[in-house]
Scaffold this motif. Structure first.
Motif, short mmCIF file in Angstrom:
data_model
loop_
_atom_site.label_atom_id
_atom_site.label_comp_id
_atom_site.label_asym_id
_atom_site.label_seq_id
_atom_site.Cartn_x
_atom_site.Cartn_y
_atom_site.Cartn_z
N ALA A 368 16.71 56.88 10.68
CA ALA A 368 16.98 58.29 10.98
C ALA A 368 16.48 58.69 12.36
O ALA A 368 16.66 59.85 12.78
CB ALA A 368 16.34 59.18 9.93
N GLY A 369 15.83 57.73 13.05
CA GLY A 369 15.33 58.03 14.39
C GLY A 369 14.06 58.85 14.42
O GLY A 369 13.72 59.43 15.46
N LEU A 370 13.32 58.89 13.30
CA LEU A 370 12.11 59.71 13.22
C LEU A 370 10.85 58.96 13.66
O LEU A 370 9.83 59.59 13.95
CB LEU A 370 11.93 60.23 11.79
N VAL A 371 10.88 57.61 13.65
CA VAL A 371 9.74 56.81 14.11
C VAL A 371 10.25 55.74 15.05
O VAL A 371 11.44 55.38 15.03
CB VAL A 371 8.98 56.16 12.94
N ASP A 372 9.36 55.21 15.90
CA ASP A 372 9.78 54.15 16.81
C ASP A 372 9.74 52.80 16.10
O ASP A 372 9.25 52.68 14.97
CB ASP A 372 8.90 54.14 18.07
N PHE A 373 10.22 51.79 16.80
CA PHE A 373 10.33 50.47 16.19
C PHE A 373 8.95 49.84 15.93
O PHE A 373 8.78 49.06 15.01
CB PHE A 373 11.17 49.55 17.07
N THR A 374 7.98 50.20 16.75
CA THR A 374 6.63 49.63 16.56
C THR A 374 6.08 49.98 15.19
O THR A 374 5.43 49.16 14.54
CB THR A 374 5.69 50.15 17.66
N THR A 375 6.36 51.21 14.75
CA THR A 375 5.90 51.61 13.42
C THR A 375 6.56 50.76 12.34
O THR A 375 5.89 50.31 11.39
CB THR A 375 6.23 53.09 13.18
#
Length: 415
Positions: A368-375
């Motif tokens: 959903a684009g709410l967190v970055d990929f690192t998370t």
């Protein structure tokens, strides 16, 4: 003497294949065959000691021809010679008693060898199941990581993500893939070990063992404490205790040798100048004798033998004491291992559940684009790491149960 059947702690595990493998190892293992050979050797030595208490009887025959001063003389003789050494001092009886104890000690040692082989099978089988679990977990996580890698690649192509994210996802996937050969090698190594323990070629059990990752468990609860006298059923301690008694019997024999020994002997024979003359009444010869031997001066030989046997007896006694202490340590360590790994499993189960919940949330929010990929990457790594840690703890818990059964010399629920 300990009974192998009552000491079958491995039957407490809810794993029929483990029981089958151990039963086969007990029938085909080379170390067990060597232990049985030791029993046969001790039994033969016991018969040799018993023969010293029995009288001896020999048939003797001779024919002598001599020539002196142009005169020939011939003497033919045929008879029975017998002897008996009555064991008035009890020295030979003590030797026989020691031989009986040696047989019993060898039998207990053979049971101890069976226990050791059974433990070796379990200690190879349980890690095998643990490595299969690690492999299946890694493959499952690899599938998820490959999906994530594909997702990041699509997002990068669509301009919704960066090439950096795609490369991080690919690196994470390949790192997991790189761990698979090591796990597979551990699986094959433990398969080979099990095959050799069963007296087979290294690859003989590959198909039979299969890919199962079901960990052997003990369904019934474990006792809170173990009675101290339960160690007396350990076959190795019984063997050590019997060895002390055997050395004590041999010491009695050496001390009894200070006293006089007696020998009774006799012979009955026919003797004549010609074979035809043996039938005459005067050809019969009979003799009966008795002898006594009492060592007075032997240069200290007898006392040296006694001192040497006293030292052997003391070594056996100290070895038994040390073995008892080590056995108590083994039980204490195994109980600590069982209790600590159980608490570790409970904590890891909660942590693993939370990690997978976090991973699910991270996947949804990343899409959903709410967190970055690192998370998301951190959530994947944490979930896999905790899955592997839980599998390792469960493996170690079962290994601790094996060590407890081996330390107790039997099932912990059997008195």
């Amino acid at each position: 003497m300990a009974k192998a059947a009552s000491a079958a702690w491995w039957r407490s595990f809810d794993d029929p294949l483990l029981t089958q493998l151990i039963d086969e190892a007990l029938s085909h293992n080379t170390d067990i065959a060597l232990a049985q050979g030791r029993i046969t050797q001790m039994q033969a030595a016991r018969r040799l000691s018993a023969s010293a208490l029995a009288p001896t009887l020999n048939i003797q025959g001779s024919a002598n021809h001599s020539l002196q001063s142009q005169q020939a003389a011939t003497t033919d003789r045929l008879g029975l010679d017998g002897a008996w050494n009555p064991d008035l001092s009890g020295a030979q009886a003590a030797v026989l008693r020691g031989a009986d104890l040696d047989v019993a000690s060898a039998q207990s040692s053979a049971i101890a060898t069976q226990q050791t082989v059974a433990a070796e099978v379990a200690l190879a089988y349980i890690p095998l199941r643990g490595f299969w679990r690690q492999l299946n977990l890694s493959l499952s996580n690899l599938s998820i990581q490959e999906q994530t890698q594909q997702l990041t690649a699509w997002r990068a192509q669509a301009g919704l993500g960066s090439t950096l994210e795609a490369e991080q996802a690919r690196a994470n996937t390949e790192q997991t893939r790189a761990n698979l050969p090591g796990i597979e090698a551990n699986i094959r190594t433990h398969e080979h070990r099990l095959s050799v323990l069963l007296g087979m070629a290294p690859d003989a059990l590959h198909e039979r063992l299969g890919p199962s990752d079901q960990m052997p468990l003990v369904p019934q609860p474990l006792p809170d404490h173990v009675p101290a006298n339960i160690l007396r059923r350990r076959a190795d301690l019984q063997a050590a205790e019997l060895s002390i008694q055997a050395e004590a019997a041999r010491l009695d024999s050496q001390q009894a040798a200070r006293w006089p020994s007696f020998t009774l002997s006799g012979s009955l024979a026919l003797q004549a100048a010609t074979l035809s003359g043996m039938g005459a009444s005067g050809a019969w010869l009979a003799a009966l004798g008795a002898a006594v031997t009492w060592p007075l001066l032997d240069g200290g030989n007898r006392e040296a033998r006694i001192s040497a046997q006293e030292a052997v007896f003391e070594q056996a006694r100290l070895s038994y004491q040390n073995a008892t202490r080590v056995a108590m340590e083994d039980v204490a360590n195994a109980l600590v291992g069982v209790e600590s790994t159980q608490r570790q499993i409970e904590a890891l189960q909660h942590a693993t559940q939370a990690a997978h919940n976090a991973l699910t949330l991270a996947q949804h929010r990343y899409r959903a684009g709410l967190v970055d990929f690192t998370t998301l990457l951190d959530a994947q790594r944490t979930a896999l790491s905790l899955d592997i840690s839980l599998a390792s703890a469960q493996t170690q818990h079962s290994l601790s149960l094996v060590q407890l059964g081996q330390a107790l010399g039997g099932d912990w629920n059997t008195p």
